[in-house]
Structures are given as structure tokens and as C-alpha cells.
Write a protein that holds these residues in place. Sequence first.
Motif, PDB file in Angstrom:
ATOM      1  N   PRO A  17      53.473  13.397  28.846  1.00  0.00           N
ATOM      2  CA  PRO A  17      54.692  14.844  29.567  1.00  0.00           C
ATOM      3  C   PRO A  17      53.394  15.665  29.679  1.00  0.00           C
ATOM      4  O   PRO A  17      52.886  17.066  30.993  1.00  0.00           O
ATOM      5  CB  PRO A  17      55.822  14.497  28.761  1.00  0.00           C
ATOM      6  CG  PRO A  17      55.715  14.034  28.346  1.00  0.00           C
ATOM      7  CD  PRO A  17      54.873  13.508  27.534  1.00  0.00           C
ATOM      8  N   ILE A  18      53.046  16.869  28.727  1.00  0.00           N
ATOM      9  CA  ILE A  18      52.408  18.454  28.192  1.00  0.00           C
ATOM     10  C   ILE A  18      50.236  18.256  29.099  1.00  0.00           C
ATOM     11  O   ILE A  18      50.418  18.386  30.437  1.00  0.00           O
ATOM     12  CB  ILE A  18      51.797  18.823  26.647  1.00  0.00           C
ATOM     13  CG1 ILE A  18      52.612  19.002  26.039  1.00  0.00           C
ATOM     14  CG2 ILE A  18      51.257  19.579  27.714  1.00  0.00           C
ATOM     15  CD1 ILE A  18      52.791  19.210  25.191  1.00  0.00           C
ATOM     16  N   GLY A  19      50.476  16.719  28.911  1.00  0.00           N
ATOM     17  CA  GLY A  19      49.161  16.336  29.638  1.00  0.00           C
ATOM     18  C   GLY A  19      49.311  16.395  31.140  1.00  0.00           C
ATOM     19  O   GLY A  19      49.095  16.538  32.225  1.00  0.00           O
ATOM     20  N   LEU A  20      50.242  15.617  31.574  1.00  0.00           N
ATOM     21  CA  LEU A  20      50.677  15.503  33.203  1.00  0.00           C
ATOM     22  C   LEU A  20      50.710  16.168  33.667  1.00  0.00           C
ATOM     23  O   LEU A  20      51.096  16.683  34.656  1.00  0.00           O
ATOM     24  CB  LEU A  20      51.326  13.825  32.975  1.00  0.00           C
ATOM     25  CG  LEU A  20      51.393  12.677  32.648  1.00  0.00           C
ATOM     26  CD1 LEU A  20      52.592  11.717  33.102  1.00  0.00           C
ATOM     27  CD2 LEU A  20      50.466  12.375  33.537  1.00  0.00           C
ATOM     28  N   SER A  21      51.703  17.695  32.533  1.00  0.00           N
ATOM     29  CA  SER A  21      51.912  18.959  33.366  1.00  0.00           C
ATOM     30  C   SER A  21      50.596  19.125  34.142  1.00  0.00           C
ATOM     31  O   SER A  21      50.940  20.985  34.574  1.00  0.00           O
ATOM     32  CB  SER A  21      53.100  18.739  32.855  1.00  0.00           C
ATOM     33  OG  SER A  21      52.365  19.808  31.554  1.00  0.00           O
ATOM     34  N   MET A  22      49.605  19.753  33.423  1.00  0.00           N
ATOM     35  CA  MET A  22      48.468  19.701  33.807  1.00  0.00           C
ATOM     36  C   MET A  22      47.763  18.731  34.705  1.00  0.00           C
ATOM     37  O   MET A  22      47.131  18.248  35.128  1.00  0.00           O
ATOM     38  CB  MET A  22      47.736  19.861  32.989  1.00  0.00           C
ATOM     39  CG  MET A  22      47.814  20.839  31.473  1.00  0.00           C
ATOM     40  SD  MET A  22      46.893  20.537  30.597  1.00  0.00           S
ATOM     41  CE  MET A  22      48.118  20.385  28.663  1.00  0.00           C
ATOM     42  N   SER A  23      47.765  19.924  36.421  1.00  0.00           N
ATOM     43  CA  SER A  23      47.854  18.953  37.308  1.00  0.00           C
ATOM     44  C   SER A  23      46.347  18.905  37.806  1.00  0.00           C
ATOM     45  O   SER A  23      46.028  17.868  38.077  1.00  0.00           O
ATOM     46  CB  SER A  23      48.524  19.897  38.137  1.00  0.00           C
ATOM     47  OG  SER A  23      47.752  21.081  39.130  1.00  0.00           O
ATOM     48  N   GLU A  24      45.286  19.415  36.762  1.00  0.00           N
ATOM     49  CA  GLU A  24      44.140  19.099  37.356  1.00  0.00           C
ATOM     50  C   GLU A  24      43.570  18.132  36.686  1.00  0.00           C
ATOM     51  O   GLU A  24      42.369  17.014  36.575  1.00  0.00           O
ATOM     52  CB  GLU A  24      43.091  20.172  37.177  1.00  0.00           C
ATOM     53  CG  GLU A  24      43.015  20.505  35.287  1.00  0.00           C
ATOM     54  CD  GLU A  24      44.376  21.555  35.418  1.00  0.00           C
ATOM     55  OE1 GLU A  24      44.106  22.152  34.323  1.00  0.00           O
ATOM     56  OE2 GLU A  24      45.345  21.775  36.055  1.00  0.00           O
ATOM     57  N   MET A  46      38.081  20.649  27.372  1.00  0.00           N
ATOM     58  CA  MET A  46      39.066  20.991  26.221  1.00  0.00           C
ATOM     59  C   MET A  46      40.711  20.932  26.814  1.00  0.00           C
ATOM     60  O   MET A  46      41.628  20.991  25.920  1.00  0.00           O
ATOM     61  CB  MET A  46      38.720  23.109  26.902  1.00  0.00           C
ATOM     62  CG  MET A  46      39.619  23.337  25.416  1.00  0.00           C
ATOM     63  SD  MET A  46      38.589  23.142  23.727  1.00  0.00           S
ATOM     64  CE  MET A  46      39.538  24.786  23.082  1.00  0.00           C
ATOM     65  N   LYS A  47      41.173  20.368  27.670  1.00  0.00           N
ATOM     66  CA  LYS A  47      42.354  20.459  28.077  1.00  0.00           C
ATOM     67  C   LYS A  47      42.697  18.742  27.620  1.00  0.00           C
ATOM     68  O   LYS A  47      43.900  18.446  27.198  1.00  0.00           O
ATOM     69  CB  LYS A  47      42.754  20.621  29.988  1.00  0.00           C
ATOM     70  CG  LYS A  47      43.423  22.425  29.658  1.00  0.00           C
ATOM     71  CD  LYS A  47      44.157  22.622  30.914  1.00  0.00           C
ATOM     72  CE  LYS A  47      43.923  23.821  31.060  1.00  0.00           C
ATOM     73  NZ  LYS A  47      44.540  23.886  32.712  1.00  0.00           N
ATOM     74  N   TYR A  48      42.058  18.081  27.574  1.00  0.00           N
ATOM     75  CA  TYR A  48      42.208  16.591  27.153  1.00  0.00           C
ATOM     76  C   TYR A  48      41.527  17.009  25.918  1.00  0.00           C
ATOM     77  O   TYR A  48      42.797  15.164  25.626  1.00  0.00           O
ATOM     78  CB  TYR A  48      40.813  15.656  27.942  1.00  0.00           C
ATOM     79  CG  TYR A  48      40.930  15.720  29.339  1.00  0.00           C
ATOM     80  CD1 TYR A  48      41.928  14.569  29.753  1.00  0.00           C
ATOM     81  CD2 TYR A  48      40.744  15.971  30.625  1.00  0.00           C
ATOM     82  CE1 TYR A  48      41.777  14.462  31.467  1.00  0.00           C
ATOM     83  CE2 TYR A  48      40.038  15.353  31.654  1.00  0.00           C
ATOM     84  CZ  TYR A  48      41.019  14.867  31.941  1.00  0.00           C
ATOM     85  OH  TYR A  48      40.889  14.480  32.669  1.00  0.00           O
ATOM     86  N   LEU A  49      40.974  17.407  25.689  1.00  0.00           N
ATOM     87  CA  LEU A  49      40.731  17.816  23.358  1.00  0.00           C
ATOM     88  C   LEU A  49      42.031  17.908  23.228  1.00  0.00           C
ATOM     89  O   LEU A  49      42.457  17.425  22.256  1.00  0.00           O
ATOM     90  CB  LEU A  49      39.980  18.626  23.801  1.00  0.00           C
ATOM     91  CG  LEU A  49      39.607  18.558  21.799  1.00  0.00           C
ATOM     92  CD1 LEU A  49      39.489  17.286  21.429  1.00  0.00           C
ATOM     93  CD2 LEU A  49      38.695  19.845  22.027  1.00  0.00           C
ATOM     94  N   MET A  50      43.265  19.165  23.627  1.00  0.00           N
ATOM     95  CA  MET A  50      43.961  19.432  23.159  1.00  0.00           C
ATOM     96  C   MET A  50      45.668  17.990  23.597  1.00  0.00           C
ATOM     97  O   MET A  50      46.008  18.326  22.776  1.00  0.00           O
ATOM     98  CB  MET A  50      44.674  20.690  23.911  1.00  0.00           C
ATOM     99  CG  MET A  50      45.955  20.884  24.157  1.00  0.00           C
ATOM    100  SD  MET A  50      46.498  22.671  25.373  1.00  0.00           S
ATOM    101  CE  MET A  50      47.121  21.689  26.498  1.00  0.00           C
ATOM    102  N   VAL A  51      45.286  17.730  24.523  1.00  0.00           N
ATOM    103  CA  VAL A  51      46.184  15.846  25.034  1.00  0.00           C
ATOM    104  C   VAL A  51      45.960  15.529  23.338  1.00  0.00           C
ATOM    105  O   VAL A  51      47.011  14.890  22.795  1.00  0.00           O
ATOM    106  CB  VAL A  51      46.010  15.204  26.702  1.00  0.00           C
ATOM    107  CG1 VAL A  51      46.842  14.579  26.646  1.00  0.00           C
ATOM    108  CG2 VAL A  51      46.394  16.394  27.043  1.00  0.00           C
ATOM    109  N   PHE A  52      44.769  15.055  23.393  1.00  0.00           N
ATOM    110  CA  PHE A  52      44.380  14.295  22.297  1.00  0.00           C
ATOM    111  C   PHE A  52      44.910  14.461  21.090  1.00  0.00           C
ATOM    112  O   PHE A  52      45.123  13.624  19.809  1.00  0.00           O
ATOM    113  CB  PHE A  52      42.336  13.806  22.352  1.00  0.00           C
ATOM    114  CG  PHE A  52      42.180  12.811  21.223  1.00  0.00           C
ATOM    115  CD1 PHE A  52      42.067  11.752  21.717  1.00  0.00           C
ATOM    116  CD2 PHE A  52      41.571  13.107  19.959  1.00  0.00           C
ATOM    117  CE1 PHE A  52      41.705  11.123  20.379  1.00  0.00           C
ATOM    118  CE2 PHE A  52      41.067  12.958  19.097  1.00  0.00           C
ATOM    119  CZ  PHE A  52      41.240  11.869  19.402  1.00  0.00           C
ATOM    120  N   LEU A  53      44.622  16.125  20.695  1.00  0.00           N
ATOM    121  CA  LEU A  53      45.274  16.852  19.202  1.00  0.00           C
ATOM    122  C   LEU A  53      46.844  16.463  19.524  1.00  0.00           C
ATOM    123  O   LEU A  53      47.124  15.805  18.557  1.00  0.00           O
ATOM    124  CB  LEU A  53      44.044  17.683  19.308  1.00  0.00           C
ATOM    125  CG  LEU A  53      43.063  17.437  18.815  1.00  0.00           C
ATOM    126  CD1 LEU A  53      42.877  18.754  18.994  1.00  0.00           C
ATOM    127  CD2 LEU A  53      42.341  16.721  18.000  1.00  0.00           C
TER     128      LEU A  53
END
Length: 153
Positions: A22-29, A1-8
Motif C-alpha cells: 500500500p505504501i508503494g502503490l500510494s506513490m503514484s510514480e 530511492m522510493k523502490y528501495l524504501m518499499v523493498f526495505l
Amino acid sequence: MKYLMVFLISMLPIVELRGAIPIGLSMSELSPFWVVLLSVIGNLLPVPFLILFGGMILRWLAKFPRLGKPFRWILQLGEKKVAKMNKTLFLGLFLFVAIPLPGTGAWTGSLAAITLQRNFKQAFPPIALGVLCSGAIILAIYYFAYGVFEVLF
């Protein structure tokens, strides 16, 4: 779901991959590789549609008396610049998209290509290379800033 958020997020005008990485990289997982890859793909996904249909939409909007004024200005600006930029268009479009500043990116690069009367084959390669370069710059800035803050705090 978080990868989808980065994509969108990377598909959004103005934000594009400059915000998505930066948003995606700030999500450590999340894996940095997938964050950057999905951001680049998401940022490039609207480009063909913008180039292929954006000109028609701009010309249609320019027909309206009041609403069309800014669209007519954009089209006239492009017509003036076509003759001047023919030889340097690839490099200019690449640099415009690659340098991660506010107001530059794949969306505005596509708009520039439309106003400069470039077809998909002429416009997509410099825009795609610019997005890749911009992604690398954003990645470098993120890790540099992360390292600086880690040392300071």
C-alpha cells in the motif's frame, strides 16, 4: 530511492509486504508491478536466515533463567504441535502466511516452522507461496478500497 524504501519496508517484521505494497502503490510514480515484485522479494529475503539460524537463537535465548521463559514456552508449544500437524503442515503454514491478518506473515511463519522443527526445504515453499498469495490479496484489497473511495469522494 522510493523502490528501495518499499523493498526495505517489506523486510520489516510485522509490517512486511502488507505495509510495503500500500505504501508503494500510494506513490503514484511507482509501477505497481515493481512495487509488488520488490515487496515479495523483500519479504522473502529474511526467511532463509530466520529458518536456518532462528532455531539456534531461540534455543540459546531459552537457556537464560528469566529472559528465556517466553522462548522456552515457544519451543515447548512447537514440540507439542509437531505430532498433531505433521500431515497438514504445508497447508497450515501456507494459510497462516497467506491470510493478511496482524501477527501472520513470513516472519511469524518462519517462527512457526522453527518451533515445528521444519528444515528449510520443508518450510520455505509454503511460506513463499503464502507471501505470493498475501501479496495478491493485499493488491486486490488496495485497488478495491481505492475504487470505493474514488466513487465516494
